[in-house]
Design a protein around this motif. Sequence first.
Motif, PDB file in Angstrom:
ATOM      1  N   SER A 103     -11.391  31.673 -35.165  1.00 34.22           N
ATOM      2  CA  SER A 103     -11.762  31.841 -33.756  1.00 34.22           C
ATOM      3  C   SER A 103     -10.827  32.809 -33.051  1.00 34.22           C
ATOM      4  CB  SER A 103     -11.729  30.491 -33.027  1.00 34.22           C
ATOM      5  OG  SER A 103     -10.403  29.968 -33.016  1.00 34.22           O
ATOM      6  N   MET A 105      -9.208  33.030 -29.227  1.00 32.00           N
ATOM      7  CA  MET A 105      -9.059  32.168 -28.057  1.00 32.00           C
ATOM      8  C   MET A 105      -8.126  32.781 -27.028  1.00 32.00           C
ATOM      9  SD  MET A 105      -9.212  28.226 -29.360  1.00 32.00           S
ATOM     10  CE  MET A 105      -8.039  28.251 -30.701  1.00 32.00           C
ATOM     11  N   ASP A 107      -5.533  31.904 -23.932  1.00 27.77           N
ATOM     12  CA  ASP A 107      -4.681  30.873 -23.315  1.00 27.77           C
ATOM     13  C   ASP A 107      -4.377  31.246 -21.870  1.00 27.77           C
ATOM     14  OD1 ASP A 107      -4.576  29.892 -25.882  1.00 27.77           O
ATOM     15  OD2 ASP A 107      -2.386  29.901 -26.035  1.00 27.77           O
ATOM     16  N   LEU A 126      -4.466  25.858 -20.694  1.00 27.89           N
ATOM     17  CA  LEU A 126      -5.858  25.709 -21.077  1.00 27.89           C
ATOM     18  C   LEU A 126      -6.208  26.797 -22.070  1.00 27.89           C
ATOM     19  CD1 LEU A 126      -7.532  25.163 -17.570  1.00 27.89           C
ATOM     20  CD2 LEU A 126      -6.854  23.397 -19.212  1.00 27.89           C
ATOM     21  N   PHE A 127      -7.216  26.540 -22.906  1.00 21.34           N
ATOM     22  CA  PHE A 127      -7.677  27.583 -23.816  1.00 21.34           C
ATOM     23  C   PHE A 127      -9.174  27.460 -24.036  1.00 21.34           C
ATOM     24  CE2 PHE A 127      -6.329  24.029 -26.511  1.00 21.34           C
ATOM     25  CZ  PHE A 127      -7.400  23.871 -27.379  1.00 21.34           C
ATOM     26  N   THR A 128      -9.783  28.601 -24.321  1.00 19.98           N
ATOM     27  CA  THR A 128     -11.192  28.651 -24.676  1.00 19.98           C
ATOM     28  C   THR A 128     -11.432  29.929 -25.466  1.00 19.98           C
ATOM     29  OG1 THR A 128     -13.469  28.472 -23.840  1.00 19.98           O
ATOM     30  CG2 THR A 128     -11.959  29.873 -22.607  1.00 19.98           C
ATOM     31  N   VAL A 165     -17.812  27.091 -30.088  1.00 19.61           N
ATOM     32  CA  VAL A 165     -17.170  27.442 -28.817  1.00 19.61           C
ATOM     33  C   VAL A 165     -16.041  26.450 -28.564  1.00 19.61           C
ATOM     34  CG1 VAL A 165     -17.470  27.741 -26.333  1.00 19.61           C
ATOM     35  CG2 VAL A 165     -19.321  28.396 -27.899  1.00 19.61           C
ATOM     36  N   PRO A 166     -14.788  26.858 -28.795  1.00 22.66           N
ATOM     37  CA  PRO A 166     -13.655  25.958 -28.586  1.00 22.66           C
ATOM     38  C   PRO A 166     -13.197  25.927 -27.130  1.00 22.66           C
ATOM     39  CG  PRO A 166     -12.896  28.007 -29.559  1.00 22.66           C
ATOM     40  CD  PRO A 166     -14.391  28.133 -29.391  1.00 22.66           C
ATOM     41  N   PHE A 167     -12.680  24.783 -26.720  1.00 26.23           N
ATOM     42  CA  PHE A 167     -12.077  24.637 -25.394  1.00 26.23           C
ATOM     43  C   PHE A 167     -11.156  23.436 -25.422  1.00 26.23           C
ATOM     44  CE2 PHE A 167     -16.043  22.337 -25.504  1.00 26.23           C
ATOM     45  CZ  PHE A 167     -15.751  21.117 -24.900  1.00 26.23           C
ATOM     46  N   GLY A 168     -10.077  23.496 -24.661  1.00 24.44           N
ATOM     47  CA  GLY A 168      -9.160  22.358 -24.656  1.00 24.44           C
ATOM     48  C   GLY A 168      -7.957  22.610 -23.790  1.00 24.44           C
ATOM     49  N   GLY A 186      -8.360  20.044 -28.681  1.00 27.74           N
ATOM     50  CA  GLY A 186      -9.430  20.988 -28.410  1.00 27.74           C
ATOM     51  C   GLY A 186     -10.740  20.558 -29.038  1.00 27.74           C
ATOM     52  N   ARG A 188     -14.870  21.520 -29.958  1.00 21.28           N
ATOM     53  CA  ARG A 188     -15.699  22.655 -30.332  1.00 21.28           C
ATOM     54  C   ARG A 188     -17.162  22.265 -30.257  1.00 21.28           C
ATOM     55  NH1 ARG A 188     -10.192  23.029 -31.261  1.00 21.28           N
ATOM     56  NH2 ARG A 188      -9.660  24.963 -32.331  1.00 21.28           N
TER      57      ARG A 188
END
Length: 266
Positions: A103, A105, A107, A126-128, A165-168, A186, A188
């Motif tokens: 991925s 991402m 930050d 945060l990250f996505t 689609v990652p987020f966390g 995170g 996905r």
Amino acid sequence: MSYKKTLLAIVLTTLFAFNTMAQVWEIGAQAGGAGYMGDLNPTKPLKISGLSFGGFAKVNFDPNWALSLNYNFGKIKADDAKSSNEGFRARNLSFSNNLHEISFMVDFNFFDYFAGGGFSKFSPYLFTGIGGVIFNPKAVYQGKEYDLASYQTEGEAYKTYALSVPFGLGVKYRIGERWSLMSNIGYRNAYTDFLDDVKGLYPDASKLSSDPNTRQMQQILSDRSGENTGNYIGLPNTQRGDFRKRDTYMFVGIGITYTFVSQKCF
């Protein structure tokens, strides 16, 4: 498609960043747990079912923004026989799956943080981003492991890779001029409903293989409900999954990073 344009833009931005901001490269590794939500676990988003580990290379634009290329491995699994839900125990399906994710991402650090600079010693972040995951659900029957995708247990062929689609969120803590500790969780969104090989309905006979050996294993792996009781519930075209369109998986862990700092560092 729009996600392809987004991925291309991220790739080009990453290449540009590595060329122009090389003095603030960062590398890291982390390990922890993996989990999933889907047809065999629809209600427990924090349930850990296996180990995970990964690594990344990151470019820091400034103390708040960074972009990374990541690889993560995680093992997920679930077993209806161990569920507290009576209906799941009657269904009696199970699976295990090794996930390989790559991925890009972004930050965002809330505080003025950077291992080679910045004024804060720690920061939540945060990250996505966007990525892809390769998977291959398996199940054990009479001591032998079977690749479930090969048997089309719902009479439907599917790809063993998907967009994710990652987020966390997480927290970073500086332990030295160039070293940091981090911890994050995170999720996905995977653009597939087959991480667990379960999607919708038990197949009817017209969707099964004409080869007798393959057909027999399709029927066995599709409906495991009567293995202990002899009372099979998987009637053709009746509900097998929960009809949600996508499965979700999760990585949680702790890690360490090293930042390459030059005299040009911001």
